[in-house]
Every structure is written in structure tokens, then in C-alpha cells.
Design an enzyme around this catalytic site. Structure first.
Site, PDB file in Angstrom:
ATOM      1  N   LYS A 125      65.703 -72.966 -48.845  1.00  0.00           N
ATOM      2  CA  LYS A 125      64.399 -72.299 -48.883  1.00  0.00           C
ATOM      3  C   LYS A 125      63.353 -73.278 -48.376  1.00  0.00           C
ATOM      4  O   LYS A 125      63.463 -74.482 -48.594  1.00  0.00           O
ATOM      5  CB  LYS A 125      64.060 -71.914 -50.331  1.00  0.00           C
TER       6      LYS A 125
ATOM      7  N   VAL B 154      60.291 -51.990 -49.433  1.00  0.00           N
ATOM      8  CA  VAL B 154      61.563 -51.528 -49.993  1.00  0.00           C
ATOM      9  C   VAL B 154      61.342 -50.289 -50.875  1.00  0.00           C
ATOM     10  O   VAL B 154      62.094 -49.317 -50.794  1.00  0.00           O
ATOM     11  CB  VAL B 154      62.255 -52.627 -50.842  1.00  0.00           C
TER      12      VAL B 154
HETATM   13  P1  NAD Z   1      55.963 -55.444 -50.522  1.00  0.00           P
HETATM   14  O1  NAD Z   1      54.929 -56.492 -50.652  1.00  0.00           O
HETATM   15  O2  NAD Z   1      56.090 -54.679 -49.238  1.00  0.00           O
HETATM   16  O3  NAD Z   1      55.763 -54.345 -51.679  1.00  0.00           O
HETATM   17  C1  NAD Z   1      55.479 -54.644 -53.005  1.00  0.00           C
HETATM   18  C2  NAD Z   1      54.717 -53.451 -53.564  1.00  0.00           C
HETATM   19  O4  NAD Z   1      54.521 -53.648 -54.972  1.00  0.00           O
HETATM   20  C3  NAD Z   1      53.343 -53.276 -52.953  1.00  0.00           C
HETATM   21  O5  NAD Z   1      53.143 -51.912 -52.603  1.00  0.00           O
HETATM   22  C4  NAD Z   1      52.392 -53.717 -54.071  1.00  0.00           C
HETATM   23  O6  NAD Z   1      51.138 -53.037 -54.022  1.00  0.00           O
HETATM   24  C5  NAD Z   1      53.195 -53.323 -55.299  1.00  0.00           C
HETATM   25  N1  NAD Z   1      52.809 -54.012 -56.518  1.00  0.00           N
HETATM   26  C6  NAD Z   1      52.384 -55.301 -56.670  1.00  0.00           C
HETATM   27  N2  NAD Z   1      52.122 -55.550 -57.964  1.00  0.00           N
HETATM   28  C7  NAD Z   1      52.424 -54.402 -58.641  1.00  0.00           C
HETATM   29  C8  NAD Z   1      52.374 -54.038 -60.006  1.00  0.00           C
HETATM   30  N3  NAD Z   1      51.947 -54.879 -60.945  1.00  0.00           N
HETATM   31  N4  NAD Z   1      52.754 -52.788 -60.342  1.00  0.00           N
HETATM   32  C9  NAD Z   1      53.166 -51.904 -59.415  1.00  0.00           C
HETATM   33  N5  NAD Z   1      53.226 -52.199 -58.096  1.00  0.00           N
HETATM   34  C10 NAD Z   1      52.849 -53.431 -57.729  1.00  0.00           C
HETATM   35  O7  NAD Z   1      57.346 -56.137 -50.916  1.00  0.00           O
HETATM   36  P2  NAD Z   1      58.814 -55.621 -50.587  1.00  0.00           P
HETATM   37  O8  NAD Z   1      59.281 -56.240 -49.344  1.00  0.00           O
HETATM   38  O9  NAD Z   1      58.877 -54.149 -50.779  1.00  0.00           O
HETATM   39  O10 NAD Z   1      59.625 -56.328 -51.761  1.00  0.00           O
HETATM   40  C11 NAD Z   1      59.562 -55.859 -53.091  1.00  0.00           C
HETATM   41  C12 NAD Z   1      60.405 -56.768 -53.964  1.00  0.00           C
HETATM   42  O11 NAD Z   1      61.753 -56.777 -53.505  1.00  0.00           O
HETATM   43  C13 NAD Z   1      59.951 -58.235 -53.958  1.00  0.00           C
HETATM   44  O12 NAD Z   1      60.213 -58.797 -55.221  1.00  0.00           O
HETATM   45  C14 NAD Z   1      60.860 -58.870 -52.918  1.00  0.00           C
HETATM   46  O13 NAD Z   1      61.022 -60.253 -53.140  1.00  0.00           O
HETATM   47  C15 NAD Z   1      62.137 -58.113 -53.168  1.00  0.00           C
HETATM   48  N6  NAD Z   1      63.043 -58.076 -52.014  1.00  0.00           N
HETATM   49  C16 NAD Z   1      62.641 -57.525 -50.844  1.00  0.00           C
HETATM   50  C17 NAD Z   1      63.523 -57.456 -49.765  1.00  0.00           C
HETATM   51  C18 NAD Z   1      63.135 -56.821 -48.450  1.00  0.00           C
HETATM   52  O14 NAD Z   1      64.012 -56.371 -47.721  1.00  0.00           O
HETATM   53  N7  NAD Z   1      61.847 -56.715 -48.138  1.00  0.00           N
HETATM   54  C19 NAD Z   1      64.825 -57.953 -49.907  1.00  0.00           C
HETATM   55  C20 NAD Z   1      65.227 -58.497 -51.136  1.00  0.00           C
HETATM   56  C21 NAD Z   1      64.311 -58.550 -52.179  1.00  0.00           C
END
Ligand code: NAD
Length: 356
Positions: free
Chosen positions: A82, A186
Site C-alpha cells: 500500500k 459500489v
Molecule cells: P464511494 O466514495 O463511491 O461511495 C461511498 C458512499 O457512501 C458515498 O455515496 C457517500 O456519500 C456514502 N457515505 C459516506 N458516509 C456515509 C454514512 N455515514 N452513511 C451513509 N452513507 C455514507 O466509495 P465506493 O467506491 O462505493 O466504496 C464503498 C466502500 O467499499 C469503501 O469502504 C471502499 O473502500 C470499499 N470498496 C470499494 C471497492 C470499489 O470497487 N470501489 C472495492 C473494494 C472495497
């Protein structure tokens, strides 16, 4: 002299940690390489503000070690690492800074490969790619897999099906009530997939525009973000933040399964054990959310990127989750520990092969 960094490196057998510094562009960064047993170390590039430099290094170390386990358990032939840039991505991120970081990554000659993470975007990866070829997450026009959110969402849905099979004896999510937290890259495709399968989904997001869109386009119910985890439901799906299963939320859960995409859902490992004691089946985050990674790294397999193979491997998360549930029951350990054991088995195998 006592410090936690070298203690941690020794405890978890890190390969190396590189501190990157370029005063001209204001770059202070860390690259942590945990393991290369299964292949080159890989993990996203995070940009974040930290209270102390030590906190930044520890974050890179913890996340890098997590990547080793994630790839190993997901069956991906990569090691874990990382990188972390210290700074505010909103105000301190410049092209020069990203390029300078790219040069450090390039200097490692492929021992570490990177991708986007919190505080960095696909656009940043394109800039980085000017300086180093060791970037995995890239737009399709640069030879990458593009947006991996839908693949992550599909993988989580497959993990949910394996959990549903275990809890209710049927893998169908039709009619199941799901509390979905976070409608981002996601969470949104996850919502679409679950609604399509006939699940009854309640959503929450701090971004009112996303909630409004979900209401309008998919006619789902909403609740305030602060109470989504406490909804009476079959499955609670964290798709936003980490540490959502903690001392204050755990007694408020009203679900049979916790399964979502968020990284580090358990504030501490003991929370995973408490879930098991309370009869809640927890799908370990790094097993359930590996879909994007599997999709993203497919182009490193023989013959280059093959969409069909990539989707097939993402769907295999379901078998992996089933295997893990069986292991958890057989060895009488919580699922989070079974996941670690599954990863360790693969790492042992790789180390053993190297020795013979
Ligand atoms: P993103 O930033 O696109 O979406 C996160 C969403 O959560 C946003 O819409 C935000 O407004 C919302 N949010 C933030 N705080 C919140 C709260 N307190 N209550 C409700 N909603 C809230 O991120 P993402 O890429 O969708 O990833 C989401 C999670 O999945 C993260 O933890 C990320 O590390 C994990 N993840 C993502 C991927 C990927 O393919 N993008 C892969 C593995 C893990």
C-alpha cells in the site's frame, strides 16, 4: 528505545518500507511492501491527512498487510502492499506531486503496483501512468478495466447468496429485506442488482441527491444514515465506511447477515467474534468485496484481459464464501478468522513451492 513501527515490521514479516520525499513538490509518502510471496505487491495509493507521520506509516503498514490477505484469500496471484501520500487531496494534490510519486513507484521496478484508493481517482492514475507503468487501475482507453464498482457489487451479491443459503437454506434474495448503507461507486450498482433480484431494499446515504435518485428510479425506502445499521432486516449491507461494526452499533443490529463492500467493517476483530456469538453471519469484507480486484487484475493473467473469465472469477466469490462458512463451522472459529486461515493456507503453499 521502543517504537511501534519496527515492532510491527518484525511481527508481520514485512519485506520493506520506503519513505518518499520530494521537497520541491511537497511530497511526503510511504510505500509499504508486505509480501511478494504470491506475486508483486499490489494495493492502492491513498492520499489523506494524518495527525502524525507515524500514523501515516502505520496506516500504510496495516493496509498493506490487509492486501496480502485479500489477494491470497481471493485466489489472486499478487502480494500485498500500500502507498500513502500525506496531505489533503482536496487542496494539496497537484500533477507534479502525483508524477513525483509515480517516479518513486517506478524506481521499485515492479515490486509494488498501484491503483486508486481513498483520496485518489482514475484521473490521478492516468497522471501516474506517465511516470510508471506499474499502475493497475486505469481507464479502459489506457488498457485498464475501467470502473470496477459493478464487479465489486456483483461479488458482494454472490457472497450474500452464499450466506443466505447457509442461514435460510435458499440462496434466493427475492423478498429478502436489505439495509444498504452508501450509494456510491459500489453501493449504487449493488442496489440495482438487488432490486433486480427482487430484494426489498432500504437505503441511506449522507448525500441526499443519491437517496433522492434511488427513491425516484428504484422506488426504495430510505432512513437517516445514523440508523441504517439498526433497521430490522435480513441483511445489513455496509457499502460506505469502515468500522461500522463497533461497540456502540453491535447491540443495535437487527439482522441475520452482515455483508457489504466496505473495507475494515469490524472496528476490531473481536467484534466479528461477538457477531458470531449473537447468531449473525458475517461475510468477511475482504472476501466479499474482492470482485473489483479480481476484475481489475485479470489482465495480468495469461492472454491478457478476458472479460468473460473476469466475470466468471468474480462470481466464484460465492464458492469461496461457501468454503469459508464450512471452514468456520468445521474449525469452530468465527468467519473472520476462517478467512485469515484460508489466506494463510495459500501463502504457505506459495512459500513451500518456492523452497522445493
Ligand atoms: P464511494 O466514495 O463511491 O461511495 C461511498 C458512499 O457512501 C458515498 O455515496 C457517500 O456519500 C456514502 N457515505 C459516506 N458516509 C456515509 C454514512 N455515514 N452513511 C451513509 N452513507 C455514507 O466509495 P465506493 O467506491 O462505493 O466504496 C464503498 C466502500 O467499499 C469503501 O469502504 C471502499 O473502500 C470499499 N470498496 C470499494 C471497492 C470499489 O470497487 N470501489 C472495492 C473494494 C472495497
Amino acid at each position: 528505545m521502543k517504537g511501534r513501527i519496527f515492532e510491527y515490521l518484525e511481527k508481520y514479516s514485512f519485506r520493506k518500507v520506503v519513505l518518499c520525499h520530494n521537497a520541491d513538490v511537497g511530497l511526503k509518502a510511504v510505500i509499504a511492501i508486505h509480501s511478494t510471496d504470491l506475486g508483486p505487491a499490489c494495493g492502492g495509493l491513498r492520499m489523506w491527512t494524518y495527525e502524525t507521520e507515524e500514523d501515516a506509516i502505520m496506516d500504510a503498514l496495516r493496509l498493506g498487510r490487509g492486501m496480502t490477505y485479500k489477494y491470497a484469500a481471493a485466489g489472486v496471484n499478487l502480494g500485498g502492499g500500500k502507498a500513502v501520500i500525506i496531505g489533503d487531496p482536496k487542496t494539496q494534490k497537484t500533477e507534479a506531486l502525483i508524477r513525483a510519486m509515480g517516479r518513486f513507484i517506478q524506481s521499485l521496478n515492479g515490486e509494488y503496483r498501484t491503483g486508486e484508493d481513498v483520496g485518489t481517482t482514475l484521473d490521478d492514475m492516468e497522471v501516474l501512468y506517465q511516470e510508471t507503468e506499474h499502475v493497475i487501475t486505469l481507464p479502459e482507453y489506457c488498457g485498464g478495466a475501467g470502473n470496477i464498482g459493478p464487479a465489486t457489487a456483483l461479488g458482494v451479491q454472490q457472497a450474500m447468496k452464499a450466506c443466505a443459503q447457509e442461514v435460510w437454506g435458499s440462496d434466493s434474495l427475492k423478498g429478502r429485506t436489505i439495509a444498504l448503507q452508501g450509494l456510491g461507486a459500489v453501493g449504487w450498482p449493488a442496489l440495482e442488482g438487488l432490486v433486480k433480484e427482487g430484494a426489498r431494499v432500504t437505503v441511506a446515504d449522507i448525500d441526499e441527491a443519491k437517496v433522492e435518485r434511488a427513491r425516484r428510479e428504484l422506488a426504495v425506502k430510505e432512513v437517516p444514515p445514523a440508523v441504517i445499521h439498526a433497521q430490522p432486516c435480513d441483511i445489513y449491507g455496509p457499502y460506505a465506511l469502515g468500522a461500522v461494526i463497533n461497540d456502540s452499533t453491535i447491540s443495535e443490529l437487527r439482522c441475520r447477515i452482515v455483508c457489504g463492500s466496505a473495507n475494515n467493517q469490524l472496528a476490531e476483530e473481536r467484534h466479528g467474534t461477538i457477531l458470531q456469538e449473537r447468531g449473525v453471519l458475517y461475510a468477511p469484507d475482504y472476501i466479499a468485496n474482492a470482485g473489483g480486484t479480481i476484475f481489475d487484475t485479470d489482465r495480468m493473467q495469461k492472454g491478457g484481459f478476458n472479460r468473460e473469465r473476469a466475470w466468471r472469477n468474480v462470481a466464484r466469490i460465492r464458492d469461496r464464501m461457501t468454503e469459508l462458512i464450512a471452514m468456520s463451522k468445521r474449525e469452530k472459529v468465527p468467519t473472520w478468522l476462517a478467512a485469515d486461515r484460508l489466506a494463510e493456507q495459500r501463502l504457505q503453499m506459495a512459500r513451500h513451492l518456492r523452497m522445493i
